[in-house]
Design an enzyme around this catalytic site. Structure first.
Site, mmCIF file in Angstrom:
data_model
loop_
_atom_site.group_PDB
_atom_site.id
_atom_site.type_symbol
_atom_site.label_atom_id
_atom_site.label_comp_id
_atom_site.label_asym_id
_atom_site.label_seq_id
_atom_site.Cartn_x
_atom_site.Cartn_y
_atom_site.Cartn_z
ATOM 1 N N GLY A 1 14.994 16.255 -22.444
ATOM 2 C CA GLY A 1 15.865 15.230 -23.023
ATOM 3 C C GLY A 1 17.158 15.767 -23.588
ATOM 4 O O GLY A 1 17.930 15.017 -24.194
ATOM 5 N N LYS B 1 13.994 29.730 -20.966
ATOM 6 C CA LYS B 1 13.419 28.511 -21.542
ATOM 7 C C LYS B 1 11.905 28.601 -21.734
ATOM 8 O O LYS B 1 11.293 27.692 -22.299
ATOM 9 C CB LYS B 1 13.735 27.318 -20.633
ATOM 10 C CG LYS B 1 15.213 26.969 -20.606
ATOM 11 C CD LYS B 1 15.471 25.904 -19.576
ATOM 12 C CE LYS B 1 16.889 25.368 -19.662
ATOM 13 N NZ LYS B 1 17.161 24.391 -18.600
ATOM 14 N N THR C 1 17.039 15.278 -13.919
ATOM 15 C CA THR C 1 18.429 15.282 -14.378
ATOM 16 C C THR C 1 18.770 16.648 -14.983
ATOM 17 O O THR C 1 17.914 17.281 -15.602
ATOM 18 C CB THR C 1 18.608 14.183 -15.446
ATOM 19 O OG1 THR C 1 18.306 12.918 -14.851
ATOM 20 C CG2 THR C 1 20.032 14.136 -15.987
ATOM 21 N N GLY C 2 20.029 17.056 -14.823
ATOM 22 C CA GLY C 2 20.487 18.292 -15.466
ATOM 23 C C GLY C 2 21.117 19.249 -14.479
ATOM 24 O O GLY C 2 21.171 18.978 -13.277
ATOM 25 N N GLY D 1 19.654 16.387 -21.983
ATOM 26 C CA GLY D 1 20.694 15.601 -21.302
ATOM 27 C C GLY D 1 20.567 14.109 -21.588
ATOM 28 O O GLY D 1 21.358 13.310 -21.097
ATOM 29 N N ALA E 1 13.818 21.321 -17.524
ATOM 30 C CA ALA E 1 13.334 21.128 -18.897
ATOM 31 C C ALA E 1 14.202 21.965 -19.817
ATOM 32 O O ALA E 1 14.946 22.848 -19.369
ATOM 33 C CB ALA E 1 11.873 21.542 -19.019
ATOM 34 N N GLU F 1 13.020 9.973 -17.062
ATOM 35 C CA GLU F 1 12.310 11.162 -16.562
ATOM 36 C C GLU F 1 10.805 11.016 -16.785
ATOM 37 O O GLU F 1 10.001 11.338 -15.907
ATOM 38 C CB GLU F 1 12.837 12.416 -17.278
ATOM 39 C CG GLU F 1 14.264 12.749 -16.890
ATOM 40 C CD GLU F 1 14.882 13.884 -17.694
ATOM 41 O OE1 GLU F 1 15.854 14.464 -17.200
ATOM 42 O OE2 GLU F 1 14.423 14.179 -18.796
ATOM 43 N N ASP G 1 12.028 18.289 -11.602
ATOM 44 C CA ASP G 1 12.929 18.148 -12.755
ATOM 45 C C ASP G 1 12.997 19.457 -13.525
ATOM 46 O O ASP G 1 12.119 20.317 -13.404
ATOM 47 C CB ASP G 1 12.423 17.009 -13.671
ATOM 48 C CG ASP G 1 13.490 16.523 -14.650
ATOM 49 O OD1 ASP G 1 14.629 17.035 -14.621
ATOM 50 O OD2 ASP G 1 13.186 15.613 -15.445
ATOM 51 N N THR H 1 20.112 22.294 -13.546
ATOM 52 C CA THR H 1 19.165 22.940 -12.625
ATOM 53 C C THR H 1 18.855 21.986 -11.470
ATOM 54 O O THR H 1 18.815 22.396 -10.302
ATOM 55 C CB THR H 1 17.864 23.344 -13.375
ATOM 56 O OG1 THR H 1 18.218 23.937 -14.625
ATOM 57 C CG2 THR H 1 17.043 24.320 -12.560
HETATM 58 C C1 5RP Z 1 17.663 15.989 -19.232
HETATM 59 C C2 5RP Z 1 16.646 17.053 -19.209
HETATM 60 C C3 5RP Z 1 16.950 18.297 -18.447
HETATM 61 O O1 5RP Z 1 15.901 18.556 -17.582
HETATM 62 C C4 5RP Z 1 17.104 19.441 -19.405
HETATM 63 O O2 5RP Z 1 18.075 19.099 -20.377
HETATM 64 C C5 5RP Z 1 17.504 20.725 -18.670
HETATM 65 O O3 5RP Z 1 18.837 20.689 -18.289
HETATM 66 P P1 5RP Z 1 19.525 21.885 -17.537
HETATM 67 O O4 5RP Z 1 18.871 22.010 -16.197
HETATM 68 O O5 5RP Z 1 20.980 21.448 -17.454
HETATM 69 O O6 5RP Z 1 19.381 23.136 -18.362
HETATM 70 O O7 5RP Z 1 15.584 16.948 -19.776
HETATM 71 O O8 5RP Z 1 17.274 14.909 -20.031
#
Ligand code: 5RP
Length: 227
Positions: A105, A131, A38-39, A107, A93, A113, A91, A41
């Protein structure tokens, strides 16, 4: 234009996210059932996946938001219970170290996840280089809690030196709440994950150290670094 802590503009950060998301496509096996995180990326990853219709058989999703994106891209979403082992999980992070321990988390999808990551033979994590850190902890650690246990868990975390913020108004896909925690010592992420997991009322801790990523694909200015 807004700048990130690495000095990159938001446009540059998103270009890095797109770069590592594109690189993740190389790890996807044709005809497989893929776990999808999720997110934003991951959003770029799904965009890349949509350019290869028929590459995967179906997906297992880590959130309602991701399920909607996958279906919009014409990808069937299966219940994990129907699938068993997932060959690969992709996924993002919120923070990572070079041991491939993660904070996730941001998001709010950490529980599903962690479940899909646990079911996966291989976990490829895609992040931009802003990151990647020597030590975890700059990003507040999300903890999903059963709503009636929020105050109980908050007191337990604060007794350990953590500073907590309730993500007020946010409800997870599982009907739970999130508290974001700063100030805990993160010198031994697996031990901390074990300790926080044991607090009654905690559903999931956003530390992914006991089951770290197997591979980190880090989007940089120049390309993608593999860790
Ligand atoms: C969601 C997550 C996402 O992987 C994390 O927040 C990264 O998000 P993004 O790709 O928008 O920077 O853990 O629960």
């Amino acid at each position: 234009m807004t700048q990130s802590t690495t000095g990159s503009t938001q446009d540059e950060v998103h270009a890095k996210k797109r770069r590592c998301a594109q690189a993740a496509l190389h790890y996807v096996e044709s005809g497989s059932v893929l776990g999808v995180g999720t997110g934003s990326t991951v959003g770029y990853f799904i965009e890349a996946l949509a350019t290869r219709p028929g590459l995967i058989r179906a997906a297992v999703s880590s959130s309602e938001a991701t399920s909607a994106l996958l279906r919009a891209a014409g990808i069937e979403v299966l219940d994990l219970n129907e699938v068993g082992t997932v060959h690969l999980y992709i996924d993002g992070a919120d923070q990572a170290n070079r041991a491939r321990h993660l904070i996730k988390g941001g998001g709010g999808a950490l529980t599903r996840e962690k479940i899909v990551a646990a079911a996966a033979e291989r976990f490829v994590c895609i992040i931009d280089d802003g990151k990647l850190a020597g030590a975890l902890g700059a990003f507040p650690l999300p903890i999903e809690v059963i709503p009636m246990a929020r105050a109980l868990v908050t007191r337990a975390i604060e007794a350990r030196g953590g500073r907590t913020v309730w993500r007020r108004g946010f409800v997870t896909d599982n009907g739970n709440q999130i508290i974001d925690v700063q100030g805990l010592a993160m010198c031994d992420p697996p031990a901390l994950e074990r300790e926080l997991d044991a607090i009654t009322g905690v559903v999931t801790v956003g530390l992914f150290a006991l089951r770290p990523a197997d591979l980190l694909l880090v989007g940089t200015e120049a390309g993608t670094e593999t860790i």
